[in-house]
Design an enzyme around this catalytic site. Structure first.
Site, short mmCIF file in Angstrom:
data_model
loop_
_atom_site.label_atom_id
_atom_site.label_comp_id
_atom_site.label_asym_id
_atom_site.label_seq_id
_atom_site.Cartn_x
_atom_site.Cartn_y
_atom_site.Cartn_z
CB CYS A 1 20.25 -11.24 -40.67
SG CYS A 1 19.07 -11.95 -41.84
CB CYS B 1 15.55 -15.54 -40.77
SG CYS B 1 16.30 -14.38 -41.90
CB CYS C 1 15.40 -10.85 -41.44
SG CYS C 1 15.99 -11.41 -39.82
N GLY D 1 6.72 -38.99 -55.97
CA GLY D 1 5.44 -38.44 -55.56
C GLY D 1 4.39 -39.49 -55.21
CB CYS E 1 18.80 -15.60 -39.04
SG CYS E 1 18.41 -13.91 -38.64
#
Lengths: 256, 289, 227
Positions: B240, B262, B237, B29, B268
């Site tokens: 899908c 998606c 979605c 970080g 997807c």
């Protein structure tokens, strides 16, 4: 009784020029010390040396920390000094803009010091912020406004709330009423007096305005050319000045 | 055969970047400064991510490049072709088959493995920048762990919008120490930042690289009474039928009709290939490119 | 309670050619608990000056001023502040207040400063103001706009709010009508009765006779005026 602040022989030079020199005094809990002098007297330099904004060339500033007794803040590590600046110490600047975040709401300004010491409950932070705004006579409905929407006096009061929210024991003030309208000054001084008494604060106030010190300070130091020329009880120094410069200062004040 | 050194950058530059990456992995970080090079695309187009990818790629790697989850946007295609030309590496659109994934602003839906590296493109690495413009001051705040200001930002959000309104680039605390900007991924992706893969973040214009090693604790900042929530659109979605993936919203006609799909094109397509169909979808066929 | 020993004072005016003005020489006095001493003498004899020196408002050039155990002439500012809060009260000739503070708060302040609860302090303030005939409608106003007599009564209320063991009163009955003057004198007697040591300056002969046990003519300590 241990002094809250023990200042010993503080000096600050700018090359060959004296910023301030040979300043020593003790400050006890609940005492307010005024430092007066005209421009160039060294009073702001001294204040900045005491508050850790400038590094003095000589001397020590010992503060009675909660856990470690008297510690010399000049030789303290920066993280410790910064922590002190967020908790036990407070600094009220002459211009509120230097002491506030202008792009953060009033509530955020007051809450910042709380969040800096790990307050993590939004509603509690907000409650404390509203409480403090009330104590400095700012209406609760201004809590989400930015300081840019406040008058000068309100900004200054917000600065005070922001500083006092963590219950500091020592407040440094640099010309806290400078630049404010007279009636606004009076209100601010009332407020400061009340808070100093309620919170048993100690304070060091730098100002060129003798009326402010008479109202707020128990003790007074008069500075000229970087040196303290006279010190004592405020009313004694103002009513029975000994040093030539103090006498000049006092006699120059216009009576209304 | 190309006239370029492998992956465009010279070997000394790659070493410098790799040293930076190692330092970043050692201090999760923490933003490590690096000497960002002039790249053949302007700042703001992924130069940081490209330099990091260039430094970690080896000839045996398989590279995937996505832009907001899609493999087929202009920028994803450009960068993918750039590495095909300068490194000659194999490329793929399948997340599971990639060993290095360069991404702009999304994390793939599929969990990454220990043998995968994901490289993020980062515009502004400093999470405190918009509240504290001074670089000197923000560096001090990181080194002294003075992060009160970060919570001020969240406080402001709640006071203005009733909730923490930050929807992307949501700040996180890494391994309990550094506060980090995870790049402009949607906050929905924040939980995925705790993963088995190696995560590298490159900011070319700002000249910083930071990193998160595998299985590192990454906590999204919040308040006790306003806990972090990884939200997404409350739809499935349309192609899908997935309920658990981040969705793009597409306007399909001029009567306000819209379809949610998606954002992760590979996810997807994989689902559709397996036979899943959404309310707007048609059964999977090999699409023309 | 109060012992002044061989006290002298000069003023040096630096901005007027360092002119030195001696105003007091060899002043001595004693006041025991429950006693009231009047300082007398013509104007300029140093009565107010001595009072201010006892309070620490003026510095003492030489000599000692004992109030209880504290030598005010030598004490550190901190000690004098504590003394003024708990031991030594001072009712000056003129009311000096922070602007915009209400009369109630002005009178309650000495009690608040010594830790009395706000409720009790304000109640005592109300009682005193009532006794001194300040109408209730004025209590929330700042005394800066009051008449001279009203201001003086507020000043007195403030001075008597806290039961100081020692009190300095500079012309407490000036500008008061007979009724209020009598009230003030009664208050002074009550203070004496509870054991306070009091030094007062009264131009009013009658008042002086009524409450003072002894008198001291300050003229004998004034250089240039002494016979």
């Amino acid at each position: 009784m241990t002094p809250l602040l023990q200042v010993e022989n503080i000096a600050k030079f700018y090359g060959a020029r004296i910023g301030c020199a040979d300043v020593s005094f003790d400050l006890y809990p609940g005492e307010v010390m005024g430092i007066v002098g005209e421009s160039g007297s060294g009073k702001s330099t001294l204040l900045n040396c005491l508050a850790g904004h400038l590094v003095p060339d000589r001397g020590a500033v010992r503060f009675d920390t909660r856990t470690g007794g008297l510690r010399n803040t000049v030789t303290m590590s920066e993280p410790e000094r910064r922590m002190l600046g967020r908790t036990d110490w407070a600094f009220v600047h002459q211009h509120a803009r230097d002491g506030l975040r202008m792009n953060v709401s009033a509530g955020g300004n007051v809450g910042e010091r709380l969040m800096a010491v790990n307050a993590r409950h939004y509603a509690e932070i907000r409650t404390q912020a509203i409480d403090w705004l009330g104590r400095v006579e700012i209406m609760a409905d201004r809590i989400d406004d930015r300081p840019t929407a406040f008058s000068g006096g309100m900004q200054q009061r917000l600065q005070i709330a922001r500083n006092l929210v963590t219950g500091p024991r020592l407040v440094f003030m640099d010309e806290p009423t400078g630049g404010l309208d007279v009636s606004v000054q009076a209100r601010l001084l009332d407020l400061l007096r009340g808070l100093v008494r309620e919170m048993r604060l100690s304070a060091i106030i730098v100002t060129h305005d003798l009326a402010v010190v008479r109202l707020l300070a128990d003790r007074l130091m008069v500075m000229k050319d970087g040196h303290v020329v006279e010190t004592g009880l405020t009313d004694q120094v103002l009513d029975d000045p000994q040093h030539a410069y103090t006498q000049l200062l006092v006699s120059s004040v216009l009576q209304v | 055969m190309t006239d370029y050194n492998f992956a465009y950058l010279d070997e000394q530059t790659k070493r410098m970047i790799r040293r930076t990456i190692l330092k970043g992995l050692a201090i999760p970080g923490y933003q490590v400064p690096f000497a960002s090079r002039e790249m053949p695309m302007p700042y703001g187009w992924g130069t940081g991510g490209v330099q990091v990818s260039a430094a970690v790629l080896t000839p045996d790697d398989t590279l995937k490049v996505i832009d907001q989850g899609a493999d087929d946007t202009t920028n994803a295609v450009s960068i993918r072709r750039f590495f095909q030309k300068t490194a000659g590496v194999a490329v793929t659109e399948a997340t599971a088959q990639a060993s290095v994934i360069q991404t702009r602003h999304r994390i793939p839906e599929q969990d990454l493995r220990e043998d995968q590296i994901i490289v993020y493109q980062v515009p502004i690495p400093e999470p405190l920048r918009f509240l504290e413009p001074s670089e000197v001051e923000t560096r001090k705040m990181h080194s002294l762990e003075e992060y009160g200001l970060m919570h001020v930002k969240l406080y402001e959000d709640i006071s203005q919008h009733g909730d923490i309104a930050t929807a992307y680039a949501y700040p996180v605390k890494v391994e309990g120490r550094y506060v980090m900007d995870p790049s402009p991924i949607p906050k929905f992706d924040n939980p995925k930042l705790e993963m088995a893969g190696i995560q590298l973040f490159g900011a070319g214009r700002e000249q910083r690289i930071y990193a998160i090693p595998p299985y590192t604790q990454v906590v999204s900042l919040d308040f006790d009474d306003y806990p972090f929530q990884p939200t997404k659109a409350d739809h499935a979605c349309g192609l899908c039928g997935a309920h658990d993936s981040y969705l793009d919203e597409l306007i399909v006609d001029d009567e306000g009709g819209r379809v949610f799909m998606c954002s992760d094109t590979d996810y997807c397509a994989t689902r559709r290939r397996a036979g899943h169909v959404g309310t707007h979808g048609t059964p999977f066929e090999e699409d023309a490119a | 309670m109060i012992v002044v020993e061989n006290v002298s004072k000069s003023f040096v005016l630096h901005n007027q050619g360092a002119a030195t003005i001696p105003v007091m020489k060899g002043a001595s006095l004693r006041v025991a608990a429950g006693e009231c001493l009047a300082l007398t003498g013509a104007s300029g004899a140093g009565k107010s000056t001595l009072m201010r020196m006892i309070y620490g408002n003026y510095l003492t050039s030489s000599g000692s001023i004992m109030v209880g155990d504290v030598d005010v002439a030598r004490a550190a500012p901190r000690e004098i502040i504590t003394l003024r809060r708990h031991t030594l009260g001072y009712v000056s000739q003129f009311l000096r207040v922070v602007p915009r503070v209400s009369t109630l708060d002005v009178v309650a302040e000495p009690l608040l400063a010594t830790g009395t609860s706000r409720a009790d302090a304000v109640q005592t303030a109300r009682d005193l103001l009532t006794r001194l005939n300040i109408p209730e409608r004025l209590w929330t106003l700042s005394p800066t706009t009051f008449s001279g007599g009203e201001q003086q009564r507020v000043n007195i209320a403030r001075g008597f709010a806290y039961p100081y063991p020692a009190l300095l009163l500079d012309e407490p009955t000036a500008s008061l009508d007979p009724v209020n003057r009598a009230t003030v004198l009664a208050m002074v007697n009550e203070a004496k009765a509870r054991g306070a040591a009091i030094i007062g300056i009264f131009h009013d002969h009658a008042a002086r006779e009524a409450i003072c046990d002894r008198q001291l003519d300050m003229t004998r300590y004034t250089p240039g005026l002494a016979a």
